[in-house]
Motif scaffolding. Sequence first.
Motif, short mmCIF file in Angstrom:
data_model
loop_
_atom_site.label_atom_id
_atom_site.label_comp_id
_atom_site.label_asym_id
_atom_site.label_seq_id
_atom_site.Cartn_x
_atom_site.Cartn_y
_atom_site.Cartn_z
N MET B 1 0.84 -1.19 0.00
CA MET B 1 0.00 0.00 0.00
C MET B 1 0.88 1.24 0.00
O MET B 1 1.83 1.32 0.76
CB MET B 1 -0.88 -0.02 1.27
N LYS B 2 0.54 2.16 -0.88
CA LYS B 2 1.33 3.40 -0.91
C LYS B 2 0.50 4.52 -1.51
O LYS B 2 -0.21 4.31 -2.49
CB LYS B 2 2.60 3.18 -1.72
N ILE B 35 -7.15 2.42 6.73
CA ILE B 35 -6.74 3.11 5.50
C ILE B 35 -6.86 2.10 4.37
O ILE B 35 -6.30 1.01 4.44
CB ILE B 35 -5.27 3.61 5.59
N ASP B 36 -7.60 2.48 3.37
CA ASP B 36 -7.89 1.55 2.27
C ASP B 36 -7.49 2.21 0.96
O ASP B 36 -8.05 3.24 0.59
CB ASP B 36 -9.41 1.29 2.30
N VAL B 37 -6.52 1.63 0.27
CA VAL B 37 -6.10 2.21 -1.01
C VAL B 37 -6.50 1.25 -2.12
O VAL B 37 -6.11 0.08 -2.10
CB VAL B 37 -4.58 2.46 -1.05
N THR B 38 -7.34 1.72 -3.03
CA THR B 38 -7.72 0.90 -4.19
C THR B 38 -7.47 1.74 -5.44
O THR B 38 -7.05 2.89 -5.34
CB THR B 38 -9.21 0.54 -4.15
N GLY B 65 -3.87 -1.66 -1.21
CA GLY B 65 -3.62 -2.34 0.07
C GLY B 65 -4.38 -1.64 1.17
O GLY B 65 -5.01 -0.59 0.96
N SER B 66 -4.35 -2.26 2.32
CA SER B 66 -5.03 -1.60 3.44
C SER B 66 -4.35 -1.97 4.75
O SER B 66 -3.69 -3.01 4.86
CB SER B 66 -6.51 -1.99 3.47
N SER B 111 -3.48 -5.57 10.94
CA SER B 111 -4.03 -6.07 9.69
C SER B 111 -5.47 -5.63 9.52
O SER B 111 -6.28 -5.69 10.45
CB SER B 111 -3.97 -7.59 9.70
N ALA B 112 -5.78 -5.20 8.31
CA ALA B 112 -7.13 -4.71 8.02
C ALA B 112 -8.15 -5.83 8.08
O ALA B 112 -9.36 -5.57 8.15
CB ALA B 112 -7.16 -4.04 6.66
#
Lengths: 665, 367
Positions: B1-2, B35-38, B65-66, B111-112
Amino acid sequence: MSRINQLSEQVANAIAAGEVVERPASVVKELIENALDAGATSISIEIEDGGIKLIRVTDDGCGMDKDDAYKAFSCHATSKIIELEDLEAIYTMGFRGEALASIAAVAKVELLTCLPNQNIGTQVRIEGGKHIFTSEASGVRGTIITIRDLFFNQPARYKFLKKDHTEAQYITILCERFVLIRPDISFKLINNGKPILISPGNGNSKDALYCIYGPEVVEQTLSVDYKQSSVIVRGFAGKPAIARKGRGEQTIFVNDRLIRSKTISAAIEQAYRPYLMKGRFAFIVLFVQIPSALIDVNVHPQKSEVRFWNDSEVFRAIFHALQNTLKQSDLTSEPGHLDPVTSATDNKSDSDSSKQLGSSCLSENVMISSPNNESDIKAAIDNALTASDVDPSKNSDIGKMLPHELLSLNYSQGFNKYGKANYFKEAPLSELSSQTPSDNHADRQLGMDHVSINSNMSFSGEPDKDKRDALSELLQARFVGVLFATYILLESNSAFIIIDQHAAHEKIIYERLVDRNRSKDYLKAQYLITPQLIRLSRAEVLMVQSNQDRLNELAFDIDLIGDFEITVRAVPSFASDSDIAVLVRDVLQSLDIKNNHLEQDIYHHLATAACKAAVKANDLLDVSEVQGLIKDLTILENPYHCPHGRPIIVRYEKSDIEKWFKRIV
Amino acid sequence: MKFICSRDRLTEAISIVQKAVSTRSTLSILDGILIDVTDKGVQLTGYDLETGIEAQLDADALESGSVVINSKLFGEIVRKLPEEEVIIETDERLLISIISGSSVFSIKGLSAEGYPKIPEVKDAEKIIIMQGILKDMIRQTIFAVSTDESRPTLNGCLFSCDGTNVEMVAIDGFRLALRKQQMGMDLPIMKFIVPGKALHEVGRILGGKDTELIVYSSVNHILFDTGKVRIVSRLIQGEYMNYKSILPKTGETNMTVSPGAMLSAIERASLIILSEDRRCPVQLSMPNDETLVISASTELGTLREEVPVRISGELIDIDFNPRYFIDALRVIDDGDISVQFNGSNGPCIMKPLEEEDFAYLVLPLRR
């Protein structure tokens, strides 16, 4: 084979004995009660080895004839009740007719009795319930009953007896209580040949109190005499200074019977609440007279519990009796008394020696601490404050005019050396309002004057003379300075007075808040948007029903719907955030114990508010502020204790101070 | 995730979702922000199992990632970062790097997978409403939401729609606040109780008058969606008080008054009523049919003030808790209002002169 046996009388009595005869003290109790019921005026109790080896009770009562002497030992034999109806009005001490039979079942008993104006008496001897012999004997008026070897045939119970001196102590306490109830009877308690308690039997309660608790306690108690409808309350209320850590010194007699009662304990506690710190209990000896038809004493074989026909009336009578007594008295704290708990049992010390003991104890405190550092001084003062006591007799000394240089000189030098005390040169009365430069010694003085606090105030109400004298002394006292920016020092003609400024101010604010809350406007009922239905138990609904007026006063508006439901239309406005059902139940519960929890909660909030609003220790007060504070203080109902029960005013007699410095010995 | 984003935007998003992060949970993951990055973007989530808030963040999503990071720590770190540009990335051990200028934080993440899912509001009815209007409606009713937990249905506002009007009602046992708004035609019929806490948060994030908001509701949940922020809340189950029967149709006394004048007079009266002392009432009396006398009397002193009014019906003299009047009068924006009284025990109601846009009902204090 039949498994169920009819017990012999002997076994049955031995079982019954378990209830009546628990320990030597219970034997003594039964025997004294019998003697009293026989009309004795002088009762002598002899015990050996804590009463286990020997108990002998000698009275000069009416005695018994031969038949009665023998019958007395059979079960349910009593001269006090003939028919069931007699139970309704029991004035005699014992009545169940179990005592002698029970005692005889577990000990070796010898009874020697003689009717008045007869030369020949009767002697009966019974051992372990077995009749040994009855015979004629020479006799003098009255009865002598001798119990030997208690529990000789009951090893199980014998094992549970405490050490001899503990059992002797129980007996002593018991006898003391009889002395209190019957000041008209002369009691004599002899332990292992040594007399340990002798009461004059002259009918004076104070003398009876004296022979048990000694001069210290007698000085520190206030007489209570109060009547409210059918309840009469008499006795002695200890000043807050001799409060104890437990209820052990609360002796309550109802119709001359020693009892324990939650209702009475609660009333005492509430009456003393403004005067005592949490966890302290007042010294109390109370005699409550209630028409015997209004109480049930036949609840327990030892008769130590009673039921009142009307709990709340008893509560109110006790509460008001104590409250009135306390309000009218001078309760200034006086440091340096011996802790009365320790001195109380010392019957031999006379008034003078114990006073001296008190002051020498104090002077040591101060002598040790004064030379070196401030924290020691403070600690000494704190000690003195916490160990403080009250002494009414000393107020009569106010008239004595004594010089006061001693105090000023020694204290100014002593304290100023360490820069903490503010001492100010005495100003002539004519310069009252002008600012006089302070003494040279006061190298870090903080700009205060030495003024006399005069007042033309009049007292509201009619306080007792003691209190009035003490308060006018306070008003006329000269302001010396402030110690540690916390304690106001005052000097009167014959005493040195210390006032805790925070406690004093806190109390003034508290009383103001309480006053405001007492006014009618205080409890306002806030109507609810819709009436709220609350389910209660049947008992709770009945409570509501019988307390409608009280609930209305407390700003509730409640309608009864059925046996288990009420609707609430309005609640006290300050409580509008709370869960109404919980609130109602809480209030009902507190109504139940005749002890208004809701109001107490309010007072608790007030005390906290007052504490926050009051000047703190270490806030520097101006002279005029000090004057105002003292003026306000003197018009309070109870200027002696802060809402948390800590003392506000501490007073040293000038003569005490002179003793520290050995000016007088 | 970035991802790379602006510090200020990130701070704003964190402070929005933080409102739904529980502060003292026994489940440590609930103390965190998800935090959720899609490929659609970056989303932050806070959820205390009752209210959930999701905020979209303007950011360059570089790698999907999250991860979950402690909310308080994350907020404080981001606020204090030295540069405007922030780079956030995680490694396979869930170590979160927060990089800004020369400062590099490495923070342990969770962990998400363990993070609870915010319930989806499925098969939902929806109403589109202007943000400004809803914000006003909330402001004008939320003060009367009860905090008494023994009556849970009153811990929220009743939100209802009859097809044309949207109505919000709050009741705390002693007063009622009602606000009605005409919205249009053929709206879905709905009625549910929204927890006061969720409404409070909704009120804070609502912005521009002209932007729309969509309200979705299912049986158990409600979703407020501004596009950038979504607030999901559990609904309070139960039957709401039948408030319509409480509202009197007419009053024994009818008074027309300027709410501003009445408010400031009562506020002046409450100056001498100590704030901790909610017991002292303010007294409303009417010496004649053109004057309302507002007075208060405490040990500090007294106030007497006359407010010009027009009165028809019985003249009254009643005590009230000033707080209740102040709360209501403060949120009335319009011109003159009608105040109806019903005797010394009955409810007092404040309404607009003509319409039925709002109604505030307060109960008096017993004399």
